[in-house]
Design a protein around this motif. Structure first.
Motif, mmCIF file in Angstrom:
data_model
loop_
_atom_site.group_PDB
_atom_site.id
_atom_site.type_symbol
_atom_site.label_atom_id
_atom_site.label_comp_id
_atom_site.label_asym_id
_atom_site.label_seq_id
_atom_site.Cartn_x
_atom_site.Cartn_y
_atom_site.Cartn_z
ATOM 1 N N LEU A 171 -2.115 -2.336 -10.768
ATOM 2 C CA LEU A 171 -0.713 -2.702 -10.869
ATOM 3 C C LEU A 171 -0.462 -3.581 -12.071
ATOM 4 O O LEU A 171 -1.356 -4.257 -12.552
ATOM 5 C CB LEU A 171 -0.228 -3.370 -9.579
ATOM 6 N N ARG B 231 0.823 -1.218 0.000
ATOM 7 C CA ARG B 231 0.000 0.000 0.000
ATOM 8 C C ARG B 231 0.856 1.268 0.000
ATOM 9 O O ARG B 231 0.437 2.309 -0.481
ATOM 10 C CB ARG B 231 -0.908 0.005 1.232
ATOM 11 N N ARG C 247 -3.911 4.824 -9.206
ATOM 12 C CA ARG C 247 -4.840 4.657 -8.088
ATOM 13 C C ARG C 247 -6.132 5.392 -8.415
ATOM 14 O O ARG C 247 -6.120 6.407 -9.098
ATOM 15 C CB ARG C 247 -4.254 5.231 -6.797
ATOM 16 N N VAL D 198 2.699 5.621 -7.297
ATOM 17 C CA VAL D 198 2.445 5.356 -8.716
ATOM 18 C C VAL D 198 3.766 5.454 -9.476
ATOM 19 O O VAL D 198 4.556 6.378 -9.266
ATOM 20 C CB VAL D 198 1.410 6.355 -9.281
ATOM 21 N N ASN E 224 -7.108 -1.965 -1.363
ATOM 22 C CA ASN E 224 -6.076 -1.707 -0.359
ATOM 23 C C ASN E 224 -6.097 -2.742 0.762
ATOM 24 O O ASN E 224 -5.054 -3.136 1.269
ATOM 25 C CB ASN E 224 -6.207 -0.300 0.224
ATOM 26 N N VAL F 225 -6.033 0.033 -6.237
ATOM 27 C CA VAL F 225 -4.764 0.340 -6.891
ATOM 28 C C VAL F 225 -4.648 -0.555 -8.130
ATOM 29 O O VAL F 225 -5.051 -1.721 -8.100
ATOM 30 C CB VAL F 225 -3.577 0.119 -5.922
ATOM 31 N N GLU G 233 4.637 -3.267 -10.890
ATOM 32 C CA GLU G 233 4.747 -1.815 -10.968
ATOM 33 C C GLU G 233 3.379 -1.216 -10.690
ATOM 34 O O GLU G 233 2.371 -1.695 -11.208
ATOM 35 C CB GLU G 233 5.225 -1.378 -12.354
ATOM 36 N N ILE G 234 3.339 -0.177 -9.868
ATOM 37 C CA ILE G 234 2.085 0.509 -9.561
ATOM 38 C C ILE G 234 1.751 1.422 -10.744
ATOM 39 O O ILE G 234 2.527 2.308 -11.092
ATOM 40 C CB ILE G 234 2.199 1.328 -8.254
#
Length: 78
Positions: A56, A8, A47, A12, A67, A54, A43-44
């Motif tokens: 990814l 969390r 959001r 980004v 989350n 989120v 990889e983020i």
């Protein structure tokens, strides 16, 4: 060695490697079935406006994770 943090906390655009998944039971199985296993790199991507869920990128595909699910995943930045 990089410090382990909850997924969390990633920003980004940040990349990380999964260290562990602490969820058990059905939730743990679902998380692992999505490919979120120790050693996997992610990889983020973004959001939602309220920071949940989120998005990814993992192994060539994008997935969305709440989350409260991400809290069970420990990562280290790469």
């Amino acid at each position: 060695m990089s410090q382990s943090i909850p997924m969390r906390q990633l920003k980004v655009g940040q990349r990380a490697r999964i260290v562990s998944v602490s969820a058990g039971g059905e939730l743990g199985r679902r998380i692992r079935d999505m490919g979120l296993v120790a050693g996997a790199e992610l990889e983020i991507m973004g959001r939602a406006p309220l920071q949940d869920p989120v998005a990814l990128r993992l192994k060539g595909f994008t997935l969305s994770l709440r989350n409260n699910e991400a809290d069970y995943i420990t990562v280290e930045a790469v």
